[in-house]
Design a protein around this motif. Sequence first.
Motif, PDB file in Angstrom:
ATOM      1  N   SER A 101       0.802  -1.226   0.000  1.00 59.70           N
ATOM      2  CA  SER A 101       0.000   0.000   0.000  1.00 59.70           C
ATOM      3  C   SER A 101       0.833   1.273   0.000  1.00 59.70           C
ATOM      4  N   LEU A 102       2.145   1.168  -0.018  1.00 58.82           N
ATOM      5  CA  LEU A 102       2.992   2.359   0.106  1.00 58.82           C
ATOM      6  C   LEU A 102       2.770   3.367  -1.017  1.00 58.82           C
ATOM      7  N   ALA A 103       2.509   2.908  -2.227  1.00 55.98           N
ATOM      8  CA  ALA A 103       2.254   3.853  -3.323  1.00 55.98           C
ATOM      9  C   ALA A 103       1.016   4.702  -3.024  1.00 55.98           C
ATOM     10  N   TRP A 104      -0.024   4.076  -2.481  1.00 58.96           N
ATOM     11  CA  TRP A 104      -1.234   4.816  -2.108  1.00 58.96           C
ATOM     12  C   TRP A 104      -0.898   5.882  -1.068  1.00 58.96           C
ATOM     13  N   HIS A 105      -0.115   5.494  -0.073  1.00 57.19           N
ATOM     14  CA  HIS A 105       0.250   6.437   0.984  1.00 57.19           C
ATOM     15  C   HIS A 105       1.154   7.542   0.443  1.00 57.19           C
ATOM     16  N   ALA A 106       2.084   7.189  -0.435  1.00 58.41           N
ATOM     17  CA  ALA A 106       3.005   8.181  -0.993  1.00 58.41           C
ATOM     18  C   ALA A 106       2.262   9.227  -1.831  1.00 58.41           C
ATOM     19  N   LEU A 107       1.139   8.835  -2.414  1.00 57.89           N
ATOM     20  CA  LEU A 107       0.335   9.761  -3.212  1.00 57.89           C
ATOM     21  C   LEU A 107      -0.758  10.448  -2.386  1.00 57.89           C
ATOM     22  N   TYR A 108      -0.684  10.311  -1.081  1.00 57.95           N
ATOM     23  CA  TYR A 108      -1.683  10.877  -0.163  1.00 57.95           C
ATOM     24  C   TYR A 108      -3.081  10.371  -0.489  1.00 57.95           C
ATOM     25  N   LEU A 109      -3.184   9.084  -0.718  1.00 57.82           N
ATOM     26  CA  LEU A 109      -4.462   8.434  -0.981  1.00 57.82           C
ATOM     27  C   LEU A 109      -4.755   7.347   0.045  1.00 57.82           C
ATOM     28  N   SER A 110      -4.190   7.486   1.229  1.00 60.09           N
ATOM     29  CA  SER A 110      -4.402   6.497   2.288  1.00 60.09           C
ATOM     30  C   SER A 110      -5.878   6.305   2.585  1.00 60.09           C
ATOM     31  N   ASN A 111      -6.632   7.400   2.609  1.00 61.97           N
ATOM     32  CA  ASN A 111      -8.061   7.287   2.901  1.00 61.97           C
ATOM     33  C   ASN A 111      -8.771   6.427   1.858  1.00 61.97           C
ATOM     34  N   PHE A 112      -8.400   6.555   0.590  1.00 60.04           N
ATOM     35  CA  PHE A 112      -9.005   5.726  -0.453  1.00 60.04           C
ATOM     36  C   PHE A 112      -8.567   4.267  -0.312  1.00 60.04           C
ATOM     37  N   TRP A 113      -7.317   4.048   0.072  1.00 64.13           N
ATOM     38  CA  TRP A 113      -6.824   2.674   0.276  1.00 64.13           C
ATOM     39  C   TRP A 113      -7.663   1.967   1.337  1.00 64.13           C
ATOM     40  N   TYR A 114      -7.814   2.609   2.497  1.00 63.36           N
ATOM     41  CA  TYR A 114      -8.541   1.957   3.587  1.00 63.36           C
ATOM     42  C   TYR A 114     -10.034   1.833   3.282  1.00 63.36           C
ATOM     43  N   ALA A 115     -10.603   2.820   2.603  1.00 62.11           N
ATOM     44  CA  ALA A 115     -12.014   2.717   2.216  1.00 62.11           C
ATOM     45  C   ALA A 115     -12.214   1.574   1.214  1.00 62.11           C
ATOM     46  N   ARG A 116     -11.298   1.459   0.272  1.00 62.82           N
ATOM     47  CA  ARG A 116     -11.371   0.403  -0.743  1.00 62.82           C
ATOM     48  C   ARG A 116     -11.232  -0.976  -0.108  1.00 62.82           C
ATOM     49  N   GLN A 117     -10.320  -1.102   0.848  1.00 63.07           N
ATOM     50  CA  GLN A 117     -10.099  -2.383   1.523  1.00 63.07           C
ATOM     51  C   GLN A 117     -11.197  -2.682   2.546  1.00 63.07           C
ATOM     52  N   ASN A 118     -11.836  -1.613   3.028  1.00 63.20           N
ATOM     53  CA  ASN A 118     -12.802  -1.699   4.127  1.00 63.20           C
ATOM     54  C   ASN A 118     -12.171  -2.403   5.332  1.00 63.20           C
ATOM     55  N   ASP A 119     -10.905  -2.073   5.543  1.00 60.02           N
ATOM     56  CA  ASP A 119     -10.131  -2.702   6.605  1.00 60.02           C
ATOM     57  C   ASP A 119      -8.947  -1.791   6.924  1.00 60.02           C
ATOM     58  N   TRP A 120      -8.488  -1.825   8.173  1.00 54.26           N
ATOM     59  CA  TRP A 120      -7.386  -0.969   8.614  1.00 54.26           C
ATOM     60  C   TRP A 120      -6.029  -1.656   8.466  1.00 54.26           C
ATOM     61  N   THR A 121      -5.835  -2.389   7.378  1.00 51.78           N
ATOM     62  CA  THR A 121      -4.558  -3.056   7.128  1.00 51.78           C
ATOM     63  C   THR A 121      -3.845  -2.334   5.992  1.00 51.78           C
ATOM     64  N   PRO A 122      -2.617  -1.923   6.159  1.00 52.17           N
ATOM     65  CA  PRO A 122      -1.728  -2.145   7.291  1.00 52.17           C
ATOM     66  C   PRO A 122      -2.004  -1.151   8.419  1.00 52.17           C
ATOM     67  N   TRP A 123      -2.097  -1.682   9.606  1.00 52.04           N
ATOM     68  CA  TRP A 123      -2.394  -0.880  10.779  1.00 52.04           C
ATOM     69  C   TRP A 123      -1.312   0.162  11.031  1.00 52.04           C
ATOM     70  N   LEU A 124      -0.084  -0.161  10.727  1.00 52.17           N
ATOM     71  CA  LEU A 124       1.051   0.731  10.979  1.00 52.17           C
ATOM     72  C   LEU A 124       0.855   2.111  10.350  1.00 52.17           C
ATOM     73  N   LEU A 125       0.160   2.189   9.235  1.00 54.37           N
ATOM     74  CA  LEU A 125      -0.001   3.452   8.512  1.00 54.37           C
ATOM     75  C   LEU A 125      -1.434   3.984   8.531  1.00 54.37           C
ATOM     76  N   CYS A 126      -2.305   3.388   9.329  1.00 54.69           N
ATOM     77  CA  CYS A 126      -3.716   3.764   9.258  1.00 54.69           C
ATOM     78  C   CYS A 126      -3.986   5.209   9.680  1.00 54.69           C
ATOM     79  N   HIS A 127      -3.116   5.779  10.505  1.00 51.65           N
ATOM     80  CA  HIS A 127      -3.336   7.170  10.900  1.00 51.65           C
ATOM     81  C   HIS A 127      -3.110   8.137   9.738  1.00 51.65           C
ATOM     82  N   PHE A 128      -2.525   7.678   8.638  1.00 55.27           N
ATOM     83  CA  PHE A 128      -2.277   8.551   7.488  1.00 55.27           C
ATOM     84  C   PHE A 128      -3.557   8.907   6.729  1.00 55.27           C
TER      85      PHE A 128
END
Length: 189
Positions: A101-128
């Motif tokens: 998921s690092l590419a999603w986070h690097a593009l500031y799309l963490s919220n879309f990653w977690y919404a798409r997964q409907n899960d807080w994995t990876p937990w380490l980066l969920c606050h992003f």
Amino acid sequence: MTNARDIQLDALRGVAVTLVLYSHFLAPGGSSFVGHLGVRLFFVLSGFLITRLLLDARDTSAFASGPALRSFYARRMLRIFPPYFAVLALAWFASEQSRPSLAWHALYLSNFWYARQNDWTPWLLCHFWSLSIEEQFYLAWPLIVLLAPRRRIEAIAIGVIAFSLAYRFYWPIAANPALARDLLPPASM
């Protein structure tokens, strides 16, 4: 008077952070309502402060939208990018689970990653997810405030708020995936 106002806003920011920390570490049964309230309070404060900064820039006698936008984006980048990408680099080395998921986070799309997964994995980066919302706001809102006709900004702001409220009322009915209700940009406008 500006100093008194900023002190009050800093106090509200402290309340927001306290609510989030309480939710993460002390709330019984993992209740997240208080944390969501804290995050939303932080978003409101950030929106107010950024809008005030942009309107102040717009009201200067030497205002030009191009330089004002470049200055705004440069300040945000210098303030946020170094620590953000340092944490992502640490996550790359510290957790294999974070790598897909690092590419999603690097593009500031963490919220879309977690919404798409409907899960807080990876937990380490969920606050992003909340920082992604902020960055998406920083990308769009300055364009509106600095480029729209001054007389239209209030109507645009009211329209954005109305759209956000409509989204918040509609999504519980159609909440699939459920995390999207809270993590997509319309939920935080």
